[in-house]
Write an enzyme that holds these catalytic residues in place. Structure first.
Site, PDB file in Angstrom:
ATOM      1  N   SER A 218       0.856  -1.207   0.000  1.00 36.28           N
ATOM      2  CA  SER A 218       0.000   0.000   0.000  1.00 36.28           C
ATOM      3  C   SER A 218       0.883   1.245   0.000  1.00 36.28           C
ATOM      4  O   SER A 218       2.057   1.171  -0.361  1.00 36.28           O
ATOM      5  CB  SER A 218      -0.950  -0.025   1.203  1.00 36.28           C
ATOM      6  OG  SER A 218      -1.931   0.979   1.067  1.00 36.28           O
ATOM      7  N   ASN A 219       0.326   2.369   0.377  1.00 38.59           N
ATOM      8  CA  ASN A 219       1.088   3.625   0.407  1.00 38.59           C
ATOM      9  C   ASN A 219       0.553   4.494   1.536  1.00 38.59           C
ATOM     10  O   ASN A 219      -0.340   4.087   2.274  1.00 38.59           O
ATOM     11  CB  ASN A 219       0.992   4.329  -0.955  1.00 38.59           C
ATOM     12  CG  ASN A 219      -0.449   4.560  -1.352  1.00 38.59           C
ATOM     13  OD1 ASN A 219      -1.181   5.293  -0.687  1.00 38.59           O
ATOM     14  ND2 ASN A 219      -0.886   3.892  -2.411  1.00 38.59           N
TER      15      ASN A 219
END
Ligand code: PMT
Length: 407
Positions: A218-219
């Site tokens: 993810s980020n």
């Protein structure tokens, strides 16, 4: 103004928040305009401002208690004789009781015992204002016909700044006049309803691409910018669909679609984009995902995993390909370094009308901050810079640019 509300009976409810001092100005303006103001204060309100101030301004004793010797049933008397009930400031507690039908004092009993129009003017800290419970209570009240004069952005108690400050007294009085004249309340200029009837689709948050049942790629996207866009569009009158990977509160009335992966976001966006006037991709979509996520949790004992990656679908590009005539399509670009030029290249590659560039290497900009600074690039070559400001202000600036492209 004075003639239209001359002699009208307005119950002015004041609840316990620091903005109670501004209710003095509301009271004065209503009295100056000729209204008969009956102040009703909660006990907590009297901690912030004195009763005498209101009784002197209104030439009417402040009422505080359900247990009055002079009037055995003050709430029904107040509720039945009022032409309008105006609550400013309205705290989260007051809104909660009112929405739940809990009569915990004279003011809540009065708003429950009236057929007169009721205006509530919430004021509280941004976190409280954005809390799902508060927003759901407001949505419930609005559905029942209660008129909400939304708070403004600005300085809050304790030196903080944000959304939640009581609307300006002049605006509150203008709302009261409009309602008493039967015109209904329109959010005044500065907080426009320029998206009335428009269908706006927004994506928010970072996608999560599973590696195994417990791990994902993810980020740092928090969804704050996308949610601020959805809220701003709703405040400006739009019918909003928010496709989000986060659990943040959504604006009242907005339809929320919770997703997690790029694939589920793509499905939701393509489904809803067909009927949207405006589509805004503020989400940070992971560019790569494991080609085949492991079915069981990967174990350290098995050594380093060999994870084969594949690109995720480019949702924005696909939206650009499929978009109906007249739809305004907006992308965001989170870049470091030469942010504006990189964003300009993406604008062309993805076929959007506007690309909003954030240089996420700058302080307070982009991922997870409450603030942002952007350059809004137009397909026509136009550029508008928005200096470091709240994500809500950035959202409004983006919507201003979108509004210029509609029709
Ligand atoms: O969520 P916050 O913490 O508030 O932070 C806000 C933000 C920094 C995430 C937001 O302002 C932002 O810049 N979002 C886009 C970030 C990004 O991933 O940019 P990009 O350059 O990778 O992608 C460009 C555009 O294509 C974006 O609109 C993105 O949504 C879209 N995209 C990207 C990849 C992909 N597979 N599909 C897409 O649709």
């Amino acid at each position: 103004m004075s003639s239209s509300i001359e002699g009208r009976r307005i119950v002015l409810g004041v609840t316990g928040g620091i903005a109670a001092y501004k209710a003095i100005e509301v009271c004065r303006r209503l009295v100056d305009a000729g209204a008969h103001v009956i102040p009703v204060m909660t006990d907590d309100a009297t901690r912030f401002v004195g009763e005498v101030t209101f009784s002197a301004l209104a030439s009417e004793p402040v009422q505080k208690s359900l247990w009055s010797e002079a009037d055995p049933i003050p709430h029904t008397h107040l509720g039945k004789t009022a032409d309008l009930i105006l609550v400013a400031p309205a705290t989260a507690r007051f809104l909660g009781c009112y929405a739940a039908g809990i009569s915990d004092g004279l003011l809540t009993a009065t708003v429950l015992a009236t057929r007169a129009p009721v205006i509530v003017c919430p004021a509280m800290h941004t976190e409280m204002w954005e809390h799902a419970a508060v927003q759901e209570n407001l949505a419930t009240l609005a559905r029942r016909g209660v008129i909400v004069v939304p708070p403004a952005e600005g300085r809050l108690a304790g030196g903080d700044a944000g959304l939640g400050r009581l609307a300006d007294p002049a605006e509150i009085v203008a709302a009261a006049v409009a309602v008493l004249e039967g015109r209904g309340y329109q959010v005044p200029s500065g907080r426009l309803r320029d998206f009335d009837g428009r269908r706006v689709l927004v994506s928010a948050g970072g996608t999560r691409e599973p590696i195994d049942p417990v791990r994902f790629i993810s980020n740092r996207s928090s969804g704050k910018q996308g949610h601020a866009l959805a809220r701003a569009a709703a405040d400006r009158g739009a019918d909003v669909i928010l496709v989000t990977t986060t659990n943040r509160p959504a604006p009242p009335g907005a339809k929320v679609v919770r997703v997690d992966t790029a694939a589920s976001m793509e499905e939701a966006m393509l489904e809803h984009a067909a009927n949207a006037d405006v589509v805004i991709m503020a989400a940070a979509v992971a560019d790569f995902r494991p080609k085949v996520p492991a079915e069981a949790k990967l174990s350290k004992a098995d050594g380093l995993p060999d994870i084969l990656l594949e690109p995720t679908p480019d949702i924005l590009r696909e939206l650009g390909r499929r978009r109906p005539v007249g739809q305004v399509l907006v992308g965001f670009a989170a870049e470091t370094g030469d942010a504006v030029e990189r964003a300009a290249a993406k604008l062309t590659a993805k076929g959007v009308d506007l690309m909003v560039a954030n240089d996420v290497s700058a302080a307070g900009v982009g991922f997870d901050h409450d603030t942002n600074a952007v350059t809004i690039l137009g397909a026509d070559g136009g550029r508008r810079q928005v200096e470091l400001s709240s994500k809500r202000q950035v959202a409004d600036a983006v919507l201003d640019s979108v509004a210029g492209l509609l029709d």
